[in-house]
Design a protein around this motif. Sequence first.
Motif, PDB file in Angstrom:
ATOM      1  N   ARG A 190       0.647  -1.351  -0.451  1.00  0.00           N
ATOM      2  CA  ARG A 190       0.254   0.313   0.025  1.00  0.00           C
ATOM      3  C   ARG A 190       1.055   0.968  -0.483  1.00  0.00           C
ATOM      4  NH1 ARG A 190      -4.604   1.291   4.527  1.00  0.00           N
ATOM      5  NH2 ARG A 190      -5.278  -0.857   3.514  1.00  0.00           N
ATOM      6  N   ASN A 212      -5.363   6.122  -4.014  1.00  0.00           N
ATOM      7  CA  ASN A 212      -4.817   6.654  -3.242  1.00  0.00           C
ATOM      8  C   ASN A 212      -7.007   7.456  -2.471  1.00  0.00           C
ATOM      9  OD1 ASN A 212      -4.015   8.375  -0.991  1.00  0.00           O
ATOM     10  ND2 ASN A 212      -3.897   9.834  -2.303  1.00  0.00           N
ATOM     11  N   ILE A 248      -1.740   9.100   5.342  1.00  0.00           N
ATOM     12  CA  ILE A 248      -1.696   6.783   4.839  1.00  0.00           C
ATOM     13  C   ILE A 248      -1.328   5.916   5.597  1.00  0.00           C
ATOM     14  CG2 ILE A 248      -0.525   5.532   3.186  1.00  0.00           C
ATOM     15  CD1 ILE A 248      -1.932   7.623   1.564  1.00  0.00           C
ATOM     16  N   GLY A 292      -3.448   1.776  -2.475  1.00  0.00           N
ATOM     17  CA  GLY A 292      -2.215   2.780  -2.858  1.00  0.00           C
ATOM     18  C   GLY A 292      -1.928   3.724  -3.379  1.00  0.00           C
ATOM     19  N   SER A 341       0.833   3.912  -2.826  1.00  0.00           N
ATOM     20  CA  SER A 341       1.026   5.669  -2.475  1.00  0.00           C
ATOM     21  C   SER A 341       2.282   6.343  -2.788  1.00  0.00           C
ATOM     22  CB  SER A 341       1.143   5.716  -1.211  1.00  0.00           C
ATOM     23  OG  SER A 341      -0.473   5.447  -0.622  1.00  0.00           O
TER      24      SER A 341
END
Length: 216
Positions: free
Chosen positions: A34, A127, A50, A124, A38
């Motif tokens: 993830r 988002n 996050i 990620g 990101s």
Amino acid sequence: MTQKPKPPAADEKHIRRLLEKYSCPVPYHEVRTRFLGSIATPVPVQPLQIVKDLWGGELPEFESMDAVNELIGALINGLWNSLTRHQKRADPFRLTRTITGSTRQELGDLALLRRQELDGFVEGLFNGQDRIDLPGKASSALDTLGEIRAMMAGISELAKDDGKSAKADDLDQTFNHVRELTLIIEKEINIVVLDCTRARRQVMKSGIGFPPPTLH
């Protein structure tokens, strides 16, 4: 021109202990992917948010500021920063390594782990957005990852079905398929990361924007 030193490797054992201590609902292997998604995404992100999203949007309760700093330091200064190294072709990302299994349960666990790693990377990357603009190679690679994700989900469910017989040779063959697919997952994830990194750098240099994007 002096090259920047690589970020130090994250302390996996320490991070795992912290995730367990604070009852993080996201397993470590999925946290890794993830974070990587990101880092790669063309969508603006805030690393602290996050981290909060791992617990549903808010950090867990802490006993002290030292405890807060320990968790943030391990996840952002440690894991997040260490994953930024994979934006270079010479340092590709690798999925979680596991001990080779032989049983139906171990096959199901491995397929589930790979599915969760894929879910983490895609989450990620997006988002929280329904659709994102990706450069061409990254878009094609993401399509491939989606197909493999479906395969891993299917293998995981099949392995849990005790009503289906499974011969040792069949299990061995499926384990081999999962190992082969693992290499493809790594290849396609790295294509996404490198293509998004390249496109982002082009944007920073030219200020024009991404080349003709593909919506996902």
